[in-house]
Enzyme design. Structure first.
Site, PDB file in Angstrom:
ATOM      1  N   LYS A 148      29.805  39.773  33.740  1.00  0.00           N
ATOM      2  CA  LYS A 148      30.812  38.802  33.282  1.00  0.00           C
ATOM      3  C   LYS A 148      30.985  37.632  34.256  1.00  0.00           C
ATOM      4  O   LYS A 148      32.085  37.357  34.741  1.00  0.00           O
ATOM      5  CB  LYS A 148      32.159  39.492  33.056  1.00  0.00           C
ATOM      6  CG  LYS A 148      32.130  40.637  32.056  1.00  0.00           C
ATOM      7  CD  LYS A 148      33.518  41.242  31.880  1.00  0.00           C
ATOM      8  CE  LYS A 148      33.510  42.406  30.912  1.00  0.00           C
ATOM      9  NZ  LYS A 148      32.879  43.618  31.513  1.00  0.00           N
ATOM     10  N   HIS A 176      31.677  34.164  35.936  1.00  0.00           N
ATOM     11  CA  HIS A 176      32.679  33.141  35.630  1.00  0.00           C
ATOM     12  C   HIS A 176      32.882  32.309  36.890  1.00  0.00           C
ATOM     13  O   HIS A 176      33.555  32.736  37.829  1.00  0.00           O
ATOM     14  CB  HIS A 176      33.988  33.811  35.207  1.00  0.00           C
ATOM     15  CG  HIS A 176      35.024  32.854  34.711  1.00  0.00           C
ATOM     16  ND1 HIS A 176      36.228  33.274  34.197  1.00  0.00           N
ATOM     17  CD2 HIS A 176      35.058  31.499  34.636  1.00  0.00           C
ATOM     18  CE1 HIS A 176      36.953  32.237  33.831  1.00  0.00           C
ATOM     19  NE2 HIS A 176      36.263  31.141  34.100  1.00  0.00           N
ATOM     20  N   ASP A 177      32.282  31.109  36.912  1.00  0.00           N
ATOM     21  CA  ASP A 177      32.354  30.248  38.091  1.00  0.00           C
ATOM     22  C   ASP A 177      32.040  28.823  37.635  1.00  0.00           C
ATOM     23  O   ASP A 177      31.939  28.559  36.437  1.00  0.00           O
ATOM     24  CB  ASP A 177      31.362  30.745  39.154  1.00  0.00           C
ATOM     25  CG  ASP A 177      31.843  30.500  40.577  1.00  0.00           C
ATOM     26  OD1 ASP A 177      32.217  29.340  40.877  1.00  0.00           O
ATOM     27  OD2 ASP A 177      31.838  31.437  41.395  1.00  0.00           O
ATOM     28  N   THR A 231      26.763  27.440  39.764  1.00  0.00           N
ATOM     29  CA  THR A 231      26.794  28.776  40.359  1.00  0.00           C
ATOM     30  C   THR A 231      26.592  29.855  39.303  1.00  0.00           C
ATOM     31  O   THR A 231      25.841  30.821  39.515  1.00  0.00           O
ATOM     32  CB  THR A 231      28.131  28.999  41.086  1.00  0.00           C
ATOM     33  OG1 THR A 231      28.265  28.025  42.121  1.00  0.00           O
ATOM     34  CG2 THR A 231      28.202  30.385  41.692  1.00  0.00           C
TER      35      THR A 231
END
EC number: 4.1.1.23
Length: 227
Positions: free
Chosen positions: A59, A61-62, A66
């Site tokens: 998962k 998330h950035d 990245t």
């Protein structure tokens, strides 16, 4: 329709102890954050050597660059599927898709909409005054528009999403419990048969299989219930 067995184990030893009781021709397996953080890519490679296609459930998330680098690193491992959080936004998801295409990777990329443990009050706590299914709908549409292969969603939203998004979009459904199984920490659950009828393409099943005395027999029973 395929079954993905969630190897939510604390160690490589525990994960392989379960995997060695499963027939890789009957299922795929999912490796999540705890196992991957503990033992890393080695566990992925060992499972692949045993014949399993693997869903790496981290998962991501950035920021877009990245996240895309992390997705491509997962694809370099040869995993069948990897995921990101749709709430990371359109630019993040589109960047991931572009990088995968540029690298000629075959890894499927899907997005998480709303975690199956979250209800209306949980969303309100983070500033989203909407029903879970409305947020799922919004994020699923954004995911499809961004070019991803599918979404993770509750089976209770699957029928609505299938009608909304068409037949080619993957719906990967956790919170699946056979008749009589404990709901554990999943708030939005459904049986395998109902999930299939509602349009789910991949069923993620963990404890009902992995905690069974005979995991492969339980897997076969679930597959039979889908026939």
């Amino acid at each position: 329709m395929s079954i993905i067995v969630a190897l939510d184990a604390k160690s490589q030893y525990d994960a392989l102890s379960i995997a060695d009781q499963l027939d890789p021709s009957l299922c795929r397996v999912k490796v999540g954050k705890e196992l991957f953080t503990h033992d890393g890519p080695q566990t992925v490679r060992i499972l692949q050597d045993r014949g399993f296609e693997l869903f790496l459930d981290l998962k991501f998330h950035d920021i877009p660059n990245t996240t895309a680098q992390a997705v491509c690193a997962a694809a370099d491992l040869g995993v069948w599927m990897v995921n990101v959080h749709a709430s990371g936004g359109r630019k993040m998801m589109e960047t991931c898709v572009e990088r995968l295409k540029a690298g000629n990777y075959r890894t499927q990329l899907i997005a998480v909409t709303v975690l199956t443990s979250m209800g209306r009050e949980d969303l309100r706590d983070i500033g989203l005054d909407v029903e879970p299914f409305e947020q799922v709908k919004r994020l699923a549409q954004l995911t499809q528009e961004s070019g991803l292969d599918g979404v993770v969603c509750s089976a209770q939203e699957a029928k609505m999403l299938r009608d909304l998004l068409g037949t080619e979009f993957a719906l990967v459904t956790p919170g699946i419990r056979p008749e009589g199984a404990n709901a554990d920490d999943q708030k939005r659950i459904v049986t395998p048969k109902q999930a299939m009828l509602d349009g789910s393409t991949h069923l993620v099943i963990g404890r009902p299989i992995t905690k069974s005395e005979r995991p492969n027999e339980m897997l076969k029973q679930i597959l039979s219930s889908l026939a």
